[in-house]
Design an enzyme around this catalytic site. Sequence first.
Site, PDB file in Angstrom:
ATOM      1  N   SER A  92       0.849  -1.188   0.000  1.00 29.65           N
ATOM      2  CA  SER A  92       0.000   0.000   0.000  1.00 29.65           C
ATOM      3  C   SER A  92       0.892   1.248   0.000  1.00 29.65           C
ATOM      4  O   SER A  92       1.705   1.419  -0.900  1.00 29.65           O
ATOM      5  CB  SER A  92      -0.944  -0.053   1.205  1.00 29.65           C
ATOM      6  N   HIS A  97      -7.719  -5.263  -1.554  1.00 28.47           N
ATOM      7  CA  HIS A  97      -6.492  -4.632  -1.073  1.00 28.47           C
ATOM      8  C   HIS A  97      -5.911  -5.378   0.125  1.00 28.47           C
ATOM      9  O   HIS A  97      -4.701  -5.463   0.289  1.00 28.47           O
ATOM     10  CB  HIS A  97      -6.803  -3.180  -0.692  1.00 28.47           C
TER      11      HIS A  97
END
Length: 729
Positions: free
Chosen positions: A572, A685
Amino acid sequence: MPGLFRFPLYLDFVLPTMDMEPWGWNGCACTPATDTETMEELMTRPKQSLRSITAQNLYALQLLTDVRLSPDGRHVVYGVQRVDKKTQKKYANLWIAPTDGSGERQFTQGDQTDASPRWSPDGRSLAFLSSRKEGESAQVYVINADGGEARRLTDLKGDISSLTWSPDGRNLLLEFTQKDQEVIDREADEQKKKLGVVSRHYTRLFYRGDGQGWLGHERTHLWAINVARGRAKQLTSGSVCDEYNASWSPDGRSIVFCSNRREDPDLEPDLIDLYVMPAAGGAMKLIKAPRGPKGTPVFSPDGSRICYVGARDPNEWWQNVELWVVPTDGKGDARSVTRPYDISLTCSTLNDVGGGIEMPPVWSADGNVLYFQISEHGSTKLMGIAVDEGTLYTVIDTPGSVGTFTVDDRQRMMAYFLGTMTDPGQIWVRDMDTGDARQLTHLNRVLLSQIDLGKVEEVWFKARDGHDLQGWIMTPPGFDPKKKYPSILEIHGGPQDQYGNLFMHEFYFLAAGGYVVYFSNPRGGTGYGEEHEKAIWGGWGTVDFDDLMDWTDLVEKKSYIDRRRMGVTGGSYGGYMTNWIIGHTHRFAAAATQRSVSNLISMWGTSDLNWVFQLPHGGKSPQESIDVLWDRSPVKYLGNATTPTMVLHNEMDFRCAIEQGQQVFTALKVNRVPSEFVVFPEEPHGLSRVGRTDRRIDRLNSIRRWMDTYLKPVSTKPAKGAETCKASK
């Protein structure tokens, strides 16, 4: 995305069913260990005959999902999740443990997901969510606290995100998002269901949600369920606004909740307000408070005040999340009771095997004190503050992360989740009068007693400008300081998060491969005050890069570190920094960038939170500031990269869309940098925390294989598709 008032790249995956799996699961009911030996005692055992942790141990870890203390303080209900290794499906059941430590028992059975258990006010019943039919949404069930058959209360088509008992025990308050009628009609028609969606039409800005997929058009509203009859009543409605974080007044006559009721909330997502309405529904009363993000409002015991959490201003994510109190009758101003202290009400300590849940503040019975969590110096602590005097004190500061915490009616006892660096998480109970605490559960005792995790050293150091920074160095099992070791720098996501005193399976797995793993909290993250967090606002890749390089300099000078065999990885925002690093230095011999950000221009509009990512980078759109966004985009500098890099991305990542990883891989391949692209289908994610377990295992093995290829003294066979040119030193 109701309830969000900060938008880090990595949002806490606070799900009722996290990726929590019991050790030794073979299709039979798991039985948690009950020996009283603590995990810290186990870690000091002699290391002879112990083995190293493996990726497959993700199937073996038992992890808690929720912790709720009964009103009389005599029992704790909690969840344990398991994985069917053959089908990869996850199931969760509820357990009950007496607080006197006399032994727990499994309370619900079966291959379903039971979550969010809530005691009735009299303690005689438990309400919970359960998905008991394949493909069906979770419904509300009620069961006698002594056991028996659960009674189904609801038949709602959609997603229930919260349930709370009314003070008199007659009703349950739900936060519920209905399915669109189009979806309901399609699912009722076998032919249409088989053909699937023809098209999707949107007029709102936030039309996708990471981990949720393409959003429906219905909004989240409040519903009441009569417990005796199961009758459902919708209390709020509307096609534009959501209502969430709802709670009852002590007399049960009113409900307070959060809502953004602007004309287009997606254009002003931080402008959240507090509202109070009659418990039966009706006119909403706005509670006057400063403009800005707000969450988790709770009435005081006498109903005269409401506390909530929020920042001072909208769109300033670096600001502390403060604790506020406001009069219910609107005859006074809201005030922040934590403003004098540089602390933030967050539960942001990261791990990858389930962790703490951020809880609403809890009032003391006399209304004089509020209890709440803060993240500070690598731990999540429980604090208390005298509401009127402003005196702040620490309730629980054990190095670790305090998650769910609940108290009994008399507030004589507290039950809470506590995870540490060496223990994924246990239930503890605490005597509120004496402060005495003891561990109630001993999950994973057998598994971890067989494993040598190595050792972890905490380090405080100075950045080049004198700023104090904190980091940790994890050495592998069997570590010999006289030898030279390859190393891996881990970089956390967020950036408004922190690494620290919480179990990270990934770190132990990499260390088990013979690596020194080191991680720190550079500026931009939580836990060290506003100035620390604000330092990179408008400037990712500046002082955060310097802090990471200063940390690497410190570790590199250790006598046991081989400076020619240093790797770097992160996910991320940590992936952003990994991309930034390989474009700005050649000191690392291998890299793995995970679910990363690479291009801030294309990130705008392709993320599920689309336009809001302009806020940390000057607050202007690409049409207004394309040069600024390009200068802060790692892909701009990848022409300088020579570090062999694995690019890992998830196909259904709606937070950092897969095109971000594709750009990195393409740039590296075009420049003939050894690289490999790993794509995980269907995953969001948060794969590393909540993804399908076999894919999580493949991810870990892929990263370690890549590092082994370029960091071990005798290289293994290069990854498929990767050139064999020598890594730059």
